[in-house]
Design a protein around this motif. Structure first.
Motif, PDB file in Angstrom:
ATOM      1  N   SER A 143      11.027  -2.098  -5.864  1.00  0.00           N
ATOM      2  CA  SER A 143       8.931  -2.720  -5.333  1.00  0.00           C
ATOM      3  C   SER A 143       8.203  -3.457  -6.748  1.00  0.00           C
ATOM      4  CB  SER A 143       8.150  -1.453  -4.962  1.00  0.00           C
ATOM      5  OG  SER A 143       7.907  -0.410  -5.295  1.00  0.00           O
ATOM      6  N   CYS A 144       7.454  -4.018  -5.991  1.00  0.00           N
ATOM      7  CA  CYS A 144       6.585  -4.256  -6.532  1.00  0.00           C
ATOM      8  C   CYS A 144       5.570  -2.875  -8.051  1.00  0.00           C
ATOM      9  CB  CYS A 144       5.169  -5.230  -6.324  1.00  0.00           C
ATOM     10  SG  CYS A 144       4.525  -5.313  -7.891  1.00  0.00           S
ATOM     11  N   THR A 145       5.302  -1.842  -6.787  1.00  0.00           N
ATOM     12  CA  THR A 145       4.955  -0.553  -7.129  1.00  0.00           C
ATOM     13  C   THR A 145       5.534   0.149  -8.384  1.00  0.00           C
ATOM     14  OG1 THR A 145       3.948  -0.871  -4.982  1.00  0.00           O
ATOM     15  CG2 THR A 145       4.022   1.654  -6.357  1.00  0.00           C
TER      16      THR A 145
ATOM     17  N   ASP B 295       0.050  -8.396 -13.105  1.00  0.00           N
ATOM     18  CA  ASP B 295       0.419  -8.346 -12.206  1.00  0.00           C
ATOM     19  C   ASP B 295       0.582  -9.725 -11.170  1.00  0.00           C
ATOM     20  OD1 ASP B 295       0.752  -7.725  -8.864  1.00  0.00           O
ATOM     21  OD2 ASP B 295      -0.766  -6.019  -8.733  1.00  0.00           O
TER      22      ASP B 295
ATOM     23  N   ALA C 197       2.435  -9.601  -8.463  1.00  0.00           N
ATOM     24  CA  ALA C 197       3.152  -9.995  -6.754  1.00  0.00           C
ATOM     25  C   ALA C 197       3.403 -10.744  -6.577  1.00  0.00           C
ATOM     26  CB  ALA C 197       2.320  -8.468  -6.370  1.00  0.00           C
ATOM     27  N   GLN C 198       2.497 -12.036  -6.447  1.00  0.00           N
ATOM     28  CA  GLN C 198       1.860 -13.569  -5.839  1.00  0.00           C
ATOM     29  C   GLN C 198       2.162 -14.055  -5.889  1.00  0.00           C
ATOM     30  OE1 GLN C 198      -1.672 -13.257  -3.893  1.00  0.00           O
ATOM     31  NE2 GLN C 198      -2.057 -10.247  -3.520  1.00  0.00           N
TER      32      GLN C 198
ATOM     33  N   SER D 162       6.630  -8.864  -6.892  1.00  0.00           N
ATOM     34  CA  SER D 162       6.838  -8.049  -4.912  1.00  0.00           C
ATOM     35  C   SER D 162       7.914  -8.796  -4.049  1.00  0.00           C
ATOM     36  CB  SER D 162       5.416  -7.992  -4.599  1.00  0.00           C
ATOM     37  OG  SER D 162       6.384  -7.682  -3.592  1.00  0.00           O
TER      38      SER D 162
ATOM     39  N   LYS E 113       5.798 -11.484   1.257  1.00  0.00           N
ATOM     40  CA  LYS E 113       5.480 -11.964   0.357  1.00  0.00           C
ATOM     41  C   LYS E 113       6.173 -13.765   0.167  1.00  0.00           C
ATOM     42  CE  LYS E 113       2.870  -9.717  -2.460  1.00  0.00           C
ATOM     43  NZ  LYS E 113       3.198  -8.034  -1.552  1.00  0.00           N
TER      44      LYS E 113
HETATM   45  C1  PLP Z   1       2.965  -6.842  -1.885  1.00  0.00           C
HETATM   46  C2  PLP Z   1       1.290  -6.238  -3.810  1.00  0.00           C
HETATM   47  C3  PLP Z   1       1.669  -5.698  -4.722  1.00  0.00           C
HETATM   48  C4  PLP Z   1       2.395  -4.464  -3.937  1.00  0.00           C
HETATM   49  O1  PLP Z   1       4.087  -4.941  -4.041  1.00  0.00           O
HETATM   50  P1  PLP Z   1       4.753  -3.653  -3.364  1.00  0.00           P
HETATM   51  O2  PLP Z   1       5.861  -4.668  -3.857  1.00  0.00           O
HETATM   52  O3  PLP Z   1       5.013  -3.676  -2.116  1.00  0.00           O
HETATM   53  O4  PLP Z   1       5.397  -1.950  -4.136  1.00  0.00           O
HETATM   54  C5  PLP Z   1       0.819  -5.326  -5.603  1.00  0.00           C
HETATM   55  N1  PLP Z   1       0.328  -5.826  -6.241  1.00  0.00           N
HETATM   56  C6  PLP Z   1      -0.585  -7.050  -5.300  1.00  0.00           C
HETATM   57  C7  PLP Z   1      -0.788  -8.016  -6.251  1.00  0.00           C
HETATM   58  C8  PLP Z   1       0.390  -7.231  -4.528  1.00  0.00           C
HETATM   59  O5  PLP Z   1       0.235  -8.426  -3.548  1.00  0.00           O
END
Ligand code: PLP
Length: 375
Positions: free
Chosen positions: A54-56, A152, A154-155, A176, A181
């Motif tokens: 995961s991104c986490t 970060d 993620a997006q 992520s 996403k």
């Molecule tokens: C979706 C998201 C995360 C978490 O991603 P996971 O893969 O669900 O852990 C973290 N930061 C941002 C900005 C996100 O949009």
């Protein structure tokens, strides 16, 4: 009901998963994990990357890598997902929240320097909606004050700061592949390592604190416990799913960007009339079609619009509740005021945007929003 999101399956996922299974090795760092790594290096240009669950997870790895100790301060926007902060809190960091720009939910880079103290260890930027933060200013502050920068992202797949891909600028970056996403694997993520001094340790932390990867490459004759770590790698089944998506990156992105542009052009007149505000894309950034939002005049207006859309079978949502006002933060920290962040938290509305959203339905959504504001 038009859903807010619908995960898109390219049709090739089961083919690659079947192949992964038939290869007989489905744990982490297998055939498809390596194929995904190569894709990101060759097609996007990342220097080094590691898939995670995961991104986490990737953020937690970043917090370990930058060496967060109890009491270290980490500056980040309050307008973000919980994991951005949690990953650093887990290592004992004190989170220093910065405000957003007035016209853009991203961290106000010009407000960051005032927050730097002798305890600051890192700045975490979030490229909200896949739109770049002002990285030149952030990297300058970091350099001057000897801080690490974690993106970060993620997006932010397939998005840019000037001509650089997002995720290639900070010392570390995280992506992520959660089903909400652009490119997905159910749950999934990735750590990008831009600063090569982190290469060796990143791989060890990824593999439960062992030198397993180096051992399998024949670089060491023993496989032992050498550092802290956890099980941050995804199974090769997940990587196989992800690979099918990556092969379709261009197709997915062009559809999402088309949908984003249709919303933007459809609502431009409402913005020109001063009724709503639209996403502001700075000249150094771009949109990757991750999410489309409009800014209402008040929380009440937004609630009314959500209800109006719902009554017409359209599911629209809002997010993020300001982290500096969350129950967990408030319990352990002094009260702070971040006006712009609260404003986005109260007035930003996200509209359905997913690969299979049909043109006719999108047209209907645009008309519905216009009808609402005519009243
Ligand atoms: C979706 C998201 C995360 C978490 O991603 P996971 O893969 O669900 O852990 C973290 N930061 C941002 C900005 C996100 O949009």
């Amino acid at each position: 009901m038009t859903p807010f999101n619908k995960p898109y399956m390219t049709g090739d996922e089961l083919y690659y998963i079947k192949d992964a299974v038939s290869r007989g090795k489905i744990s982490g760092n297998g055939y498809y994990t390596k194929k995904c790594h190569s894709f990101f290096k060759e097609k996007i240009g990342f220097r080094n990357c590691l898939l995670t669950s995961s991104c986490t997870d990737a953020l937690e790895m970043a917090a370990i890598l930058v060496g967060i100790q109890k009491g270290d301060e980490v500056i980040m926007p309050s307008y973000t997902f919980v994991s951005t902060a949690n990953a650093f809190v887990l290592r004992g960091a004190k989170i220093i929240f910065a405000d957003s720009y007035q016209n853009n939910p991203n961290i106000d880079a010009t407000a960051v320097e005032k927050l730097v103290t002798s305890k600051t260890k890192a700045i975490v930027v979030v490229h909200y909606a896949g739109v770049a933060c002002d990285m030149d200013i952030i990297m300058d502050i970091a350099k001057k004050n000897n801080l690490f920068v974690v993106e970060d992202a993620a997006q932010a797949i397939d998005s840019f700061y000037k001509d650089k891909p997002l995720g290639s600028i900070g010392h570390l970056a995280t992506f992520s592949f959660h089903e909400t996403k652009n490119i997905i694997s159910g749950e999934g993520g990735m750590l990008v390592v831009n600063d090569k001094s982190f290469d060796k340790r990143a791989e060890i932390i990824w593999e439960k604190g062992t030198n397993r990867s180096a051992f399998f490459r024949g670089e060491t004759d023993k496989y032992s416990w050498v550092d802290v770590g956890s099980s941050f790698l995804p199974s090769d089944v997940t990587a196989a799913f992800l690979y099918a998506q990556l092969e379709n990156l261009g197709k997915i992105q062009s559809r999402r960007k088309q949908l984003w542009n249709t919303y933007y052009n459809g609502f431009k007149i409402l913005e020109d009339e001063g009724v709503i505000k639209l996403p502001n894309i700075p000249e150094y950034g771009s949109s990757n079609g991750h999410l489309f939002y409009i800014i209402c005049k008040s929380k009440e207006e937004r609630s009314a619009l959500i209800n109006f859309l719902k009554a017409h079978d359209v599911h629209a949502v809002f997010h993020y509740l300001s982290l500096h006002k969350s129950p967990f933060y408030v319990e352990y920290n002094e009260k702070i005021v971040l006006k712009n962040c609260d404003n986005f938290s109260n007035t930003l509305l996200r509209l359905p945007l997913f690969y299979e959203l049909e043109g006719q339905i999108q047209k209907k959504i645009i008309e519905l929003v216009k009808e609402f504001f005519k009243k």
